[in-house]
Scaffold this motif. Structure first.
Motif, mmCIF file in Angstrom:
data_model
loop_
_atom_site.group_PDB
_atom_site.id
_atom_site.type_symbol
_atom_site.label_atom_id
_atom_site.label_comp_id
_atom_site.label_asym_id
_atom_site.label_seq_id
_atom_site.Cartn_x
_atom_site.Cartn_y
_atom_site.Cartn_z
ATOM 1 N N SER A 110 32.545 -75.535 59.843
ATOM 2 C CA SER A 110 32.266 -74.676 59.184
ATOM 3 C C SER A 110 33.230 -73.286 59.063
ATOM 4 N N CYS A 111 32.957 -72.013 58.354
ATOM 5 C CA CYS A 111 33.635 -70.997 57.641
ATOM 6 C C CYS A 111 32.824 -70.000 57.735
ATOM 7 N N GLU A 112 33.214 -69.199 58.298
ATOM 8 C CA GLU A 112 31.448 -67.494 58.564
ATOM 9 C C GLU A 112 32.976 -66.405 57.740
ATOM 10 N N THR A 114 27.681 -70.007 42.335
ATOM 11 C CA THR A 114 26.543 -70.750 41.987
ATOM 12 C C THR A 114 26.363 -72.146 42.254
ATOM 13 N N GLY A 115 27.132 -72.235 43.112
ATOM 14 C CA GLY A 115 27.505 -73.778 43.460
ATOM 15 C C GLY A 115 28.444 -75.044 43.103
ATOM 16 N N SER A 128 28.896 -77.531 51.639
ATOM 17 C CA SER A 128 27.371 -76.958 50.717
ATOM 18 C C SER A 128 28.184 -75.417 51.497
ATOM 19 N N ARG A 129 26.835 -74.262 50.457
ATOM 20 C CA ARG A 129 27.627 -72.930 51.112
ATOM 21 C C ARG A 129 25.822 -72.323 51.420
ATOM 22 N N ASP A 130 26.252 -71.351 51.887
ATOM 23 C CA ASP A 130 24.994 -69.919 52.062
ATOM 24 C C ASP A 130 25.555 -68.615 51.727
ATOM 25 N N ALA A 137 24.148 -65.288 51.435
ATOM 26 C CA ALA A 137 23.126 -64.934 52.123
ATOM 27 C C ALA A 137 23.952 -64.649 53.756
ATOM 28 N N LYS A 138 24.683 -65.387 54.071
ATOM 29 C CA LYS A 138 25.547 -65.343 55.069
ATOM 30 C C LYS A 138 26.736 -65.210 55.615
ATOM 31 N N ASP A 139 27.163 -65.214 54.091
ATOM 32 C CA ASP A 139 28.501 -65.691 53.515
ATOM 33 C C ASP A 139 29.643 -67.002 54.628
ATOM 34 N N THR A 140 28.376 -68.181 54.733
ATOM 35 C CA THR A 140 28.693 -69.082 55.016
ATOM 36 C C THR A 140 29.213 -70.822 54.168
ATOM 37 N N MET A 141 30.427 -71.774 55.088
ATOM 38 C CA MET A 141 30.120 -73.152 53.799
ATOM 39 C C MET A 141 30.546 -73.441 55.393
ATOM 40 N N ASP A 142 30.243 -75.172 54.949
ATOM 41 C CA ASP A 142 29.969 -76.135 55.673
ATOM 42 C C ASP A 142 31.182 -77.284 54.715
ATOM 43 N N LEU A 143 31.475 -78.434 55.667
ATOM 44 C CA LEU A 143 31.856 -78.921 54.487
ATOM 45 C C LEU A 143 32.207 -80.330 55.720
#
Length: 121
Positions: A21-23, A54-55, A70-72, A74-80
């Motif tokens: 995860s990355c924030e 935009t995904g 994936s990416r959120d 609204a929270k400025d986070t990303m998961d791999l």
């Protein structure tokens, strides 16, 4: 002050799954692209995956078919997530974000400090 903080990583068994995860912290910016690079010992840093606001995704051949990003926004986070991990996936994984500060026209790239991932039995 923009900061990227990675979490996850560590020791993964061959065939297992990795989740990183990355924030992005801070304010006053818009994030265009977030992604991951990795650097194995003695090798150059290589691209792993990225995702736009935009995904839209871009995936390296080395992990294509066994990954999910994936990416959120609204929270400025990303998961791999990378499944079926192999010893050659061992590397330091770096999160990056290409973002534009409000009022600026040019984007800049920011990096996390990296997180070690070791694939070993």
């Amino acid at each position: 002050q923009v900061q990227l903080v990675e979490s996850g990583g560590g020791l993964v068994r061959p065939g297992g799954s990795l989740r990183l995860s990355c924030e992005v912290s801070g304010s006053g910016f818009s994030i265009n692209v977030m992604g991951w690079y990795r650097q194995a010992p003695g090798k150059q840093r290589e691209f792993v995956a990225s995702i736009t606001s935009t995904g839209s995704t871009n995936i390296a051949d080395s992990v294509r078919g066994r990954n999910a990003i994936s990416r959120d926004t609204a929270k400025d986070t990303m998961d791999l997530q990378i499944d079926r991990m192999k010893p050659e996936d061992t590397a330091v994984y770096y999160c990056y974000a290409e973002l534009t500060m409000w009022g600026d026209r040019r984007g800049d790239v920011y990096w996390g400090q990296g997180t070690q991932v070791t694939v070993s039995s």
